[in-house]
Enzyme design. Structure first.
Site, PDB file in Angstrom:
ATOM      1  N   ASP A 176       0.806  -1.228   0.000  1.00  0.00           N
ATOM      2  CA  ASP A 176       0.000   0.000   0.000  1.00  0.00           C
ATOM      3  C   ASP A 176       0.836   1.275   0.000  1.00  0.00           C
ATOM      4  O   ASP A 176       0.433   2.290   0.564  1.00  0.00           O
ATOM      5  CB  ASP A 176      -0.970   0.008   1.198  1.00  0.00           C
ATOM      6  CG  ASP A 176      -1.839  -1.224   1.230  1.00  0.00           C
ATOM      7  OD1 ASP A 176      -2.222  -1.688   0.145  1.00  0.00           O
ATOM      8  OD2 ASP A 176      -2.131  -1.730   2.326  1.00  0.00           O
ATOM      9  N   HIS A 195      -4.870  -1.667  -5.629  1.00  0.00           N
ATOM     10  CA  HIS A 195      -4.116  -0.508  -6.103  1.00  0.00           C
ATOM     11  C   HIS A 195      -5.090   0.603  -6.493  1.00  0.00           C
ATOM     12  O   HIS A 195      -5.945   0.402  -7.350  1.00  0.00           O
ATOM     13  CB  HIS A 195      -3.248  -0.891  -7.303  1.00  0.00           C
ATOM     14  CG  HIS A 195      -2.229  -1.950  -6.976  1.00  0.00           C
ATOM     15  ND1 HIS A 195      -1.475  -2.588  -7.917  1.00  0.00           N
ATOM     16  CD2 HIS A 195      -1.844  -2.465  -5.788  1.00  0.00           C
ATOM     17  CE1 HIS A 195      -0.663  -3.455  -7.325  1.00  0.00           C
ATOM     18  NE2 HIS A 195      -0.885  -3.413  -6.032  1.00  0.00           N
TER      19      HIS A 195
END
Ligand code: GDP
Ligand code: IMO
Ligand code: MG
Length: 430
Positions: free
Chosen positions: A13, A41
């Site tokens: 992340d 994403h």
């Protein structure tokens, strides 16, 4: 031409999606080479927010071919619904290619992931519950179903039958769960297979031709280097090769074809799931970062564990990936925190260490040694050049670059594609 790997340097992340999307504007191919729909994403273009799990983010650009290669485990139910969602939003998805060698993630993988986690009790990994570990385990045991077999009805049915028989034994006899219904799964999954078939090909030929034609290729790493199955904080890791080397293993593109590796790191640290995270802050500062950074999982919605920037972890990733240059993201989130702390060492069993330990038990005993630096209060989210940044933000970045031994090529000061500051355009030029 350039072939660039974009890789996460922490526990996932890091905003890889945003960096890949930025590079994709000049790319011909964007390639997912590892993991599955445990990845999430996020790309924000104007007011539009896109969340990708299996499809490479490059698909948002008209001229880009989005390739899912051999190293990926693909959940057909997630892939097809992601595809439908993109089409509904007007994104042309006909330039997607899927490797026939990729492995198919089946419902029994998901169920076994959840049963195994529940059975581990306190020793659980905190997986995303998406079936990733069991699917890669089947691949390594050579019992997995590849996409080639999946899209061939004559081969899929008997393979499914054999797998379900074996998995049902495990589910019922070991875990005391309910057996899965082969017919029901076949019907649902045969429909996905028919939908996926037109996208399936030998992607190694496509990428090899692309390299010969001097095309620009961005390899979109999933997860983070510290979640890599070999180089991460095992067993608190995922089951794929997340480091830049995974881009060659997972695609069939040789290492000599990679020109550059861009490592992505947040200006601080986050982690989801279990496992040590030495700089985690279980206090108001940690909460401040979580709220300002909207640090909730893209895939599972779980709150991310937040903490100060850990230079040992990122320096380790610079080494493990052969990073050429780093993108520092979410810098805007630190606005208003003064002073800031940077982890410059660990105290472990009474000794100060400067290298990230790869034995998770040792890492678990690490107490961070911090260096205090001044923060800033100015809103950086509308700044477009490095020179506009507050002096203290410049100092913070310079110190990070010095500690991790890599230059900064790009900064993130907000979620949107245009909230990016470029420091080294050559590094980002395709
Ligand atoms: P990935 O898995 O590495 O692609 O990252 P995620 O998308 O899971 O998580 C990154 C989060 O940060 C997403 O919500 C992004 O929209 C957001 N984001 C990315 N870059 C920035 C930035 O520079 N500033 C802020 N505030 N948010 C960002
Ligand atoms: P992106 O690509 C953050 C973590 C899980 C768990 C561990 C194992 O969005 O950065 P798994 O389901 O893979 O078996 O879980 O790995 N994890 C991630 N954390 N971002 C990710 O992906 C992750 N992919 C896996 O939370 O701790
Ligand atoms: Mg993510």
């Amino acid at each position: 031409m350039a072939n660039v790997v974009v890789v996460g340097m922490q526990w996932g992340d890091e905003a890889k999606g945003k960096v890949v999307d930025y590079l994709a504007q000049e790319a011909d191919y964007v390639v997912r080479y590892n993991g599955g729909n445990n990845a999430g994403h996020t790309v924000v273009v104007g007011d539009e927010v896109y969340k990708f799990h299996t499809v490479p983010v490059g698909v948002l650009n008209e001229g880009v071919t989005a390739v899912i290669t051999d190293g990926v485990v693909l959940d057909p139910s997630v892939f097809t619904s992601e595809l439908d969602g993109l089409k509904e939003r007007g994104v042309t998805a006909d330039r997607i290619k899927i490797s026939g060698n990729a492995h198919v993630l089946m419902p029994y993988h998901r169920l076994l992931d959840q049963l195994e986690e529940a059975n581990k009790g306190d020793g659980k990994i905190g997986t995303t519950g998406r079936g990733i570990g069991p699917c890669y385990a089947d691949k390594m045991s050579r019992t997995g179903i590849r996409v080639w077999e999946f899209i061939d009805p004559e081969r899929f049915r008997p393979r499914l039958s054999a797998c379900i028989k074996q998995k049902n034994l495990l589910i019922t006899k070991v875990y005391g769960g309910d057996p899965l219904d082969e017919n029901q799964i076949y019907e649902e999954y045969a429909a996905y297979a028919a939908k996926m078939a037109p996208y399936v090909c030998d992607t190694t030929v496509i990428l090899s031709d692309a390299s010969r034609e001097c095309a620009n290729i961005v390899f979109e790493g999933a997860h983070g280097s510290l979640l890599d199955i070999d180089h991460g904080t095992y067993p608190f890791a995922t089951s794929s090769h997340c480091v830049a080397g995974g881009a060659t293993i997972g695609t069939g593109v040789g290492p000599t074809m990679i020109d550059r590796v861009i490592g992505v790191t947040k200006a601080y640290t986050t982690r989801v799931g279990e496992g040590p995270c030495p700089t985690e802050l279980a206090d108001k500062t940690g909460e401040y970062i979580r709220e300002r950074g909207n640090e909730y999982g893209t895939t599972t919605g779980r709150p991310r564990r937040c903490g100060w920037f850990d230079s040992l972890a990122v320096k380790y990733s610079v080494r493990a990936n052969g990073v050429s240059s780093i993108a520092v993201t979410l810098l805007d989130v630190l606005t208003g925190l003064d002073p800031l702390q940077i982890c410059v060492g660990y105290e472990i069993d009474g000794t100060i260490v400067r290298e990230f330990p790869t034995d998770v038990a040792v890492l678990g005993r690490a107490v961070p040694v911090y260096e205090q630096v001044a923060g800033w209060s100015e809103d950086v989210s509308k700044m477009t050049t490095f020179s506009e940044l507050p002096a203290n933000a410049k100092h913070y970045l310079a110190r990070i670059a010095e500690l991790v031994e890599a230059p900064v090529c790009m900064l993130g000061v907000g979620r949107r594609r245009d909230q990016s500051i470029i420091l080294d355009a050559d590094m980002l030029r395709m």
